[in-house]
Design an enzyme around this catalytic site. Structure first.
Site, short mmCIF file in Angstrom:
data_model
loop_
_atom_site.label_atom_id
_atom_site.label_comp_id
_atom_site.label_asym_id
_atom_site.label_seq_id
_atom_site.Cartn_x
_atom_site.Cartn_y
_atom_site.Cartn_z
CD GLN A 220 -2.87 -1.39 0.28
OE1 GLN A 220 -3.77 -0.56 0.26
NE2 GLN A 220 -2.82 -2.40 -0.60
NE ARG A 240 0.94 3.60 3.78
CZ ARG A 240 1.50 4.50 4.62
NH1 ARG A 240 1.41 4.33 5.93
NH2 ARG A 240 2.14 5.53 4.13
CB ALA A 261 -11.27 -0.02 4.20
CG HIS A 262 -7.35 0.11 0.89
ND1 HIS A 262 -6.44 -0.71 0.27
CD2 HIS A 262 -8.55 -0.49 0.72
CE1 HIS A 262 -7.06 -1.73 -0.24
NE2 HIS A 262 -8.33 -1.64 0.00
CG ASN A 263 -7.51 3.92 -1.89
OD1 ASN A 263 -7.03 2.80 -1.75
ND2 ASN A 263 -6.79 4.94 -2.29
#
Lengths: 366, 366, 366
Positions: A220, A240, A261-263
């Site tokens: 990531q 991240r 969670a990511h994004n």
């Protein structure tokens, strides 16, 4: 009611109101016999406050409690004051709940000011870290290379700030917070213990060349960007991004044990209660509220001003402001058993109803 | 797109592909005008990459974005390359998503190699601990007696390894991980911050001789065994077994804030998303996927290749591979209220339908 | 089965029973050929125990396993002993499961006694802290000003105790626990790693004078009070009260990753499984059990002896003891899709049934 200050440290009510951050909020004192106004050692509810406390009426249903209230002063609206027609010391104010919040903040900041300052001897601070004036760093902290910490921020014991992370000014990181490398956090943010900002998002590619079912980690390489005036609760995790950043807007409030969670992107002033999970790449608008234990699927979008009820699973995008709900109502267990069994036959039940309707229509003599 | 490397550290594309762990994965370069291939400073999506990045096409729906993509090279399949018929630099490869994963890994490992090495002065390492070559132990770690750490493993700041625990080779434990006594962890595992491995399972025996309702703790004398290539997310907890061990297979991937109770067994290559809870003594097969916020009751078994949808409560064993779901669909709040009220009357509604059917049949002139 | 003790440290069975905390629990040995009774190195299930272990029969369904059991002794009831009519060494006892719990406790306490004692050099202990006799404080702990720790309590590595907090006697705080300022914890409590006690409750007042949608923090000036004999699982969070305290009764058992919001009250001996969320100001009676991943709304009350099933959302008060449930049953995905679609039409389906019933009645020739 907790006694927050010793008698010799307690301010008068007038002084307390002067010192509190009441910018933009009008108020006036009434019903005080003489100067100076009484000294205030704490803040409490209408029924529990004593003559050293200030209290407040924010819920109109409690208006009758004001008559019994022993507090040095009661914060209330002009309307309530008129309705009550009481000759007792009050602070008349358009937003009593907000005024209470600001006074409670004053007491808490008084406590914070009494804590030890400076960089503790046992903290490990990389020589390349840039630490602004007035920063406090607690025992056993680890501040890695090229970290920036803005002025007057306070870093609690045992907190770890990863390489190249940036913390703004006037932040409060409690004990045992973890910030991974390259994360950016704005000004006046509060992070509670056990929160983890910038751990890897959950991303894997099938790797059949290794073994049936094997996964290859997708490193990531994005990070996390957090705006100003954000609060993050205990043991909440914000991952991240995979390629780009996870983004938390200004004024966002996150309770404990939330998973971002990511994004994911969360808009300004959105408030999220405890135990909510938000799956990857979902974006949430501004001024939303999400009640406890709700869960949001990945890759969906919530408009501004959307309100999600507790425990609700949001599995598709919501384009219109409003309130949305989806929890199965509980019942006494045996009754639930009888009804739950039918849930698995609903399609069949609808078919049967349709058959009855058809039959009825075909028989219909009209 | 984050710039991951300075220009002077960036490898050429050919060199990057040579250095990445592409064993078993075939690929070829095409469309490059001249040697050497361009230097690559990062990796990004099709629309955000610039001439210093490599990008990839894994989702066929995005194929048109390749035309606009400014990346130094695009990783894509031979089919996509043919369809596009573009004269631009590409890496042709059967598994573009996997190739992206491996290149992103290379960048992350480059970053890890730049971190400080060795055992930090402030780490407290028991004399009886056995630390292999190449191990890094961060500031303020605590490594208790008789711990073993395999070669080249990296232990982040503030991590605690309990007595007699064993960590394999090439592991990465981020900051503030807790491993209780006697836990065993395989090779190449990644543990994120706040994860707790080996806390006591939740077991109590009624102790009526003490007081009505009192509980006696069942000390948890089992432990936790974790295979190779396992990743464990931030603030995930895996409890130790009551008598025997909790067992996590090889290649298992656990996201953040997952709860694995005592004596659970998880088969190889199973991947579990965030906020999932698995109750005691449940066993999960190989290559399963469990989506976010699902919960599994105790003492049940899931076969290999079972896929559970997000938010689903699995309350009984599943013997057949397949996908299983059980979330109540959400709706605008008022609409939900109308329908939810009927859920508590489903058994009655079925009875009424049955009565209508009987009546109809008895009336039926046919 | 884990071997818990070396042969030279293992007690005889008689000595083990003498040393275990069996107050109020009657038992007798039978079937032993000779004195002394065998030495016991551990405890295990009926099928896995060998001649150095003691085992137990608590689940009547397993009675046939006793015949194959190789353990040095089996703990069972007088009834089971009579039914089996076996001539093998046993401990006859009215509560075999409780006896097992107490013996397992003995083994765990033996392990704890072998751990290092005293205050570690790297712990940072404020001069004003009051540390009773026999207290152990692990490496890298931080004990802030005016903390009290009762006699023989053990504080694991990296734990942080905030200013003015009080920990009772004989407590066990594992590694990396966080206790905020002014929290009070009783005697004989166990807190697992990553638990956070006393972080701020989630309270905000709308602050429209700042910006549309902005929130003003309500500083949480209450605290947390925890009774005696409480266990708190890994990464569980208990927030401090807004004005008054959050209160956890005596003998309460909390599993991992539970969220207890501000001003919640939990009655004595209530046990709560993992991943449960309890929203603010809710009160729970005595001797309740709440299964995993249930969630309780705020400002509700549960009576004594209420039992909540796993995954159930409790959205209103419960006045009667009993078991309450509300999870949507899962199904194979396609089957679920067919039925879930009807959930959103239930009110309509009921209307249609009612119309059929009316029509039928009006047509009814009787």
């Amino acid at each position: 009611v907790p006694v927050l200050l010793s008698a010799d440290q307690a301010p008068t009510l007038s002084s307390l109101l002067d010192q509190a951050n009441t910018v933009g909020l009008e108020y006036k004192l009434a019903g005080f016999d003489k100067e100076p106004t009484p000294t205030i050692r704490g803040i409490g509810s209408l029924l529990s406050s004593g003559p050293s406390e200030v209290s407040f009426l924010s819920n109109p249903k409690l208006i009758d409690q004001v008559r019994q209230c022993r507090a040095a002063a009661v914060i209330l609206t002009a309307d309530a004051y008129e309705t009550l027609a009481l000759d007792r010391p009050v602070v008349v104010c358009g937003h009593p709940y907000l005024m209470y919040a600001l006074l409670a903040q004053w007491f808490d900041q008084h406590r914070l000011r009494s804590l030890p300052k400076g960089i503790h001897d046992t903290a490990v601070v990389a020589p390349s870290a840039v630490i602004a004036e007035g920063v406090s760093i607690g025992p056993h902290c680890v501040i890695e290379s090229h970290v920036h910490i803005g002025s007057d921020s306070r870093i609690g014991p045992g907190t770890v700030l990863g390489a190249n992370s940036r913390i703004g000014a006037d932040c409060l990181l409690h004990a045992r917070v973890t910030v991974y490398h390259d994360v950016r956090i704005g000004n006046r943010c509060i992070l509670h213990s056990g929160s983890v900002i910038g751990a890897d998002g959950f991303g894997f590619a099938p790797a059949p060349q290794q073994e049936q079912g094997a996964w290859a980690k997708i490193a990531q390489v994005g990070s996390v960007e957090i705006g100003d005036d954000v609060e993050i609760g205990a043991n909440t995790t914000i991952d991240r991004g995979a390629l780009e950043n996870t983004v938390i807007g200004h004024g966002v409030k996150l309770d404990n044990q939330i998973m971002v969670a990511h994004n994911v992107r969360i808009g300004d002033h959105t408030a999220i209660a405890a135990c909510v999970g938000i799956a990857g790449s979902t974006s949430i608008g501004r001024r939303c509220t999400i009640a406890g234990a709700a869960m949001l699927s990945g890759h969906i979008h919530l408009a501004d001003d959307v309100h999600i009820s507790g425990g609700t699973a949001i599995t598709s995008s919501i384009d219109e402001p409003g309130r949305y709900t989806g929890v199965y109502p509980f019942a006494e267990h045996k009754q639930w058993q009888r009804n739950a069994a039918v849930v698995g036959q609903l399609a069949q039940l609808r078919r049967r109803t349709r058959a009855l309707e058809k039959h009825e229509n075909s028989d219909d003599p009209v």
